[in-house]
Motif scaffolding. Structure first.
Motif, PDB file in Angstrom:
ATOM      1  N   GLY A   1     -30.470  -0.317   4.181  1.00  0.00           N
ATOM      2  CA  GLY A   1     -30.524  -0.078   2.736  1.00  0.00           C
ATOM      3  C   GLY A   1     -29.465  -0.823   1.939  1.00  0.00           C
TER       4      GLY A   1
ATOM      5  N   SER B   1     -29.538  -3.242  -1.425  1.00  0.00           N
ATOM      6  CA  SER B   1     -29.365  -2.813  -2.817  1.00  0.00           C
ATOM      7  C   SER B   1     -27.986  -3.203  -3.359  1.00  0.00           C
ATOM      8  CB  SER B   1     -29.562  -1.295  -2.919  1.00  0.00           C
ATOM      9  OG  SER B   1     -28.578  -0.666  -2.122  1.00  0.00           O
ATOM     10  N   GLU B   2     -27.052  -3.539  -2.472  1.00  0.00           N
ATOM     11  CA  GLU B   2     -25.699  -3.910  -2.930  1.00  0.00           C
ATOM     12  C   GLU B   2     -25.525  -5.419  -3.096  1.00  0.00           C
ATOM     13  OE1 GLU B   2     -22.624  -1.881  -0.563  1.00  0.00           O
ATOM     14  OE2 GLU B   2     -24.199  -0.457  -0.035  1.00  0.00           O
TER      15      GLU B   2
ATOM     16  N   ARG C   1     -26.544  -7.487  -5.342  1.00  0.00           N
ATOM     17  CA  ARG C   1     -26.220  -7.945  -6.688  1.00  0.00           C
ATOM     18  C   ARG C   1     -24.704  -7.855  -6.936  1.00  0.00           C
ATOM     19  NH1 ARG C   1     -29.649  -7.422 -12.007  1.00  0.00           N
ATOM     20  NH2 ARG C   1     -28.116  -8.338 -13.365  1.00  0.00           N
TER      21      ARG C   1
ATOM     22  N   ILE D   1     -34.805  -7.576  -6.677  1.00  0.00           N
ATOM     23  CA  ILE D   1     -33.585  -6.751  -6.646  1.00  0.00           C
ATOM     24  C   ILE D   1     -32.488  -7.382  -7.510  1.00  0.00           C
ATOM     25  CG2 ILE D   1     -31.657  -6.103  -5.110  1.00  0.00           C
ATOM     26  CD1 ILE D   1     -33.804  -5.387  -3.042  1.00  0.00           C
TER      27      ILE D   1
ATOM     28  N   ASP E   1     -29.074  -5.698   7.073  1.00  0.00           N
ATOM     29  CA  ASP E   1     -29.813  -4.505   6.662  1.00  0.00           C
ATOM     30  C   ASP E   1     -30.974  -4.311   7.635  1.00  0.00           C
ATOM     31  OD1 ASP E   1     -31.491  -2.628   5.499  1.00  0.00           O
ATOM     32  OD2 ASP E   1     -31.074  -3.281   3.450  1.00  0.00           O
TER      33      ASP E   1
END
Ligand SMILES: NC(=O)c1ccc[n+]([C@@H]2O[C@H](COP(=O)([O-])OP(=O)(O)OC[C@H]3O[C@@H](n4cnc5c(N)ncnc54)[C@H](O)[C@@H]3O)[C@@H](O)[C@H]2O)c1
Length: 376
Positions: free
Chosen positions: A31, A34-35, A37, A66, A166
Motif C-alpha cells: 500500500g 500511496s506515498e 507523491r 495517483i 509495494d
C-alpha cells in the motif's frame, strides 16, 4: 539480580572488512504506493516520466492517476529485455523533448535497466518501483545492448534515489515468473556468501533474504489459481519482495562469482531467458563451490531448511515447477563445449579455480536436469 546471558554467541575475532552504504531511500510495505507523491516532492521531481513495458502500462497508468495526470510528463511504455541502445536513445530524446526532470520505473529488471541507462546518459534522478525480484534497483550496475552485444558497467548515477517496494503491485506477477525470479534473487544472496569482499552485514542480509525467498516460493505454487484473495499469498509476496531487497543489496555490494559468470555467458551468448537460467544453474554452481566455501553452504542450507545447499536449492526449484534443465529452456547440446570455453576464457573471482573438466560436467548435468553432483 538476573544475569543476562548470550552464551549462544561465541566471541571470535572478526576478519577485517570494508562496508560501503548507498545513498538511497527504501520505502517498504503493501500500500505504500500511496506515498509516492510525497516522496517525489522530497526528491524535487516536478514532471517525472513514467517507464514500463507494454504489458505493465496499466500499472504505469495507475501511478499516473495517483500522482495526478498534470503532475506527470508522460509514459514511455516500451521497455524491453536487455535494454537495446536504440530504445535508450529514443527515451532520452523524449525526456529532453517533454522536459522531464525525473524518472519513475515500474516493473522488472528490464524496465529498471532502461531507467538506469537513461539516468547514466542524462544524469537524471530515478525512483524504482520493482514488480519482480531481480534486485536491479539495489545496484549501480547498468547494461546496454548494442548490435546484439550487451555491455555492462558500474556508475553511481544509475542507482535509483528511492526504491518503493509495494507487495500489492506484485500480486499479478505470474506464478512461474515469480518462482524463477525468486530463485534469481536467492542466487544473489548465495554467491554473496562466498564473495571475496563479503562482510558481516552482507552475510546477515544474504541469510535473511534467502530465508524469506525460500519461505515464499512454496506458497506461490500452493496458491496458484486463487492467490489474490488469500492473506497467505500477501504474506508470501511481502516475504519475496523483502528477500529480493536484501539479496539485491548483496548483489550491489559484493562481487559475484561462478554462478553469475555462467548465467551471463549462457544468457548472453545463447539467448536463454534470464531468471530461468539462474534457476537451472544455481544448484550446480553451489555444488561446484561446496568444498571450497563450507561456511557459505552451511548458511544457505540453514536459510532454506535443508541438509545441503545444492540439493536443497535443486529441490526448491524442482518441487515448485521451476526449470531444472538447460535443454528445457532452449539450450542446444552442440553449444555445451562452446559455453565451457567461453566461461573459461578468463578466470573469475571464485572460491574454487575454474577448470575445464568439472565445468563441462557441471554444464552437462545442468543440460540434462540432473540433481547437482557432490563430485562436480
Ligand atoms: N543491473 C543489475 O544490477 C541487474 C540485476 C538483476 C537483473 N538485471 C537485468 O534485469 C533483467 C531481468 O529482470 P527480470 O527478471 O525482472 O525480467 P523482466 O523485467 O523482463 O520481467 C520478467 C517478466 O515479468 C513480467 N512482469 C513484471 N512485473 C509484472 C507484474 N507486476 N505483473 C505481471 N507481469 C509482470 C514482465 O512483463 C516480463 O514478462 C535482465 O536483463 C537482467 O540482466 C540487472
Amino acid at each position: 539480580m538476573k544475569k543476562n546471558s548470550n552464551s549462544n554467541y561465541e566471541s571470535t575475532l572478526l576478519e577485517n572488512f570494508t562496508y560501503a552504504t548507498f545513498p538511497q531511500r527504501v520505502l517498504f510495505g503493501a500500500g505504500r504506493l500511496s506515498e509516492l507523491r510525497a516522496e517525489i516532492d522530497v526528491l524535487g521531481f516536478t514532471r517525472p516520466l513514467l517507464i514500463s513495458t507494454p504489458r505493465q502500462r496499466p500499472l504505469a497508468e495507475m501511478v499516473s492517476v495517483i500522482l495526478g495526470a498534470q503532475r506527470v510528463a508522460g509514459i514511455f511504455d516500451r521497455a524491453a529485455m536487455h535494454v537495446p541502445l536504440e530504445l535508450v536513445r529514443e527515451a532520452c530524446a523524449l525526456v529532453k523533448r517533454i522536459g522531464a526532470d525525473g524518472l519513475i520505473t515500474i516493473g522488472g529488471g528490464s524496465t529498471i535497466g532502461l531507467g538506469k541507462a537513461i539516468a547514466r546518459e542524462l544524469g537524471i534522478p530515478t525512483v524504482a518501483i520493482p514488480t519482480t525480484y531481480s534486485g536491479s534497483e539495489m545496484t549501480a550496475i547498468y547494461g546496454i545492448t548494442e548490435a546484439g552485444i550487451k555491455k555492462t558497467g558500474t556508475d553511481p548515477k544509475v542507482l535509483p534515489r528511492t526504491v518503493l517496494y509495494d507487495a500489492d503491485l506484485t500480486l499479478e506477477l505470474p506464478i512461474d515468473i515469480s518462482i524463477t525470479s525468486a530463485l534469481n534473487a536467492i542466487a544473489h544472496g548465495a554467491e554473496g556468501l562466498y564473495a571475496k569482499n563479503r562482510n558481516p552485514v552482507t552475510n546477515i542480509m544474504a541469510e535473511a533474504g534467502i530465508a524469506a525467498l525460500a519461505r515464499a516460493i512454496p506458497k506461490f505454487r500452493k496458491n496458484d489459481g486463487n492467490f489474490c484473495s488469500t492473506g497467505e499469498m500477501r504474506v508470501a509476496r511481502s516475504d519475496a519482495l523483502y528477500g529480493a531487497w536484501l539479496c539485491g543489496g548483496v548483489l550491489g555490494s559484493v562481487t559475484m562469482a561462478l554462478h553469475h559468470k555462467l548465467c551471463h555467458t549462457l544468457g548472453g551468448s545463447f539467448n536463454l531467458p534470464h531468471a530461468e537460467v539462474h534457476s537451472v544453474i544455481l544448484p550446480h554452481a553451489l555444488a561446484y563451490n561446496a568444498e571450497a566455501a563450507p561456511e557459505a553452504m552451511e548458511i544457505i542450507a540453514r536459510a532454506i531448511g535443508s541438509e545441503s545447499a545444492p540439493a536443497g536449492i535443486y529441490d526448491l526449484a524442482s518441487k515448485n515447477g521451476a526449470p531444472t534443465s538447460l535443454r528445457d529452456i532452449g539450450m542446444h547440446e552442440s553449444n555445451l563445449s562452446l559455453a565451457c570455453e567461453l566461461v573459461l576464457s578468463n578466470q573469475y573471482p571464485n572460491p574454487r579455480r575454474l577448470e575445464a573438466e568439472p565445468i563441462h560436467r557441471l554444464l552437462r548435468d545442468a543440460f540434462e536436469g540432473n540433481a547437482p553432483s557432490p563430485t562436480t
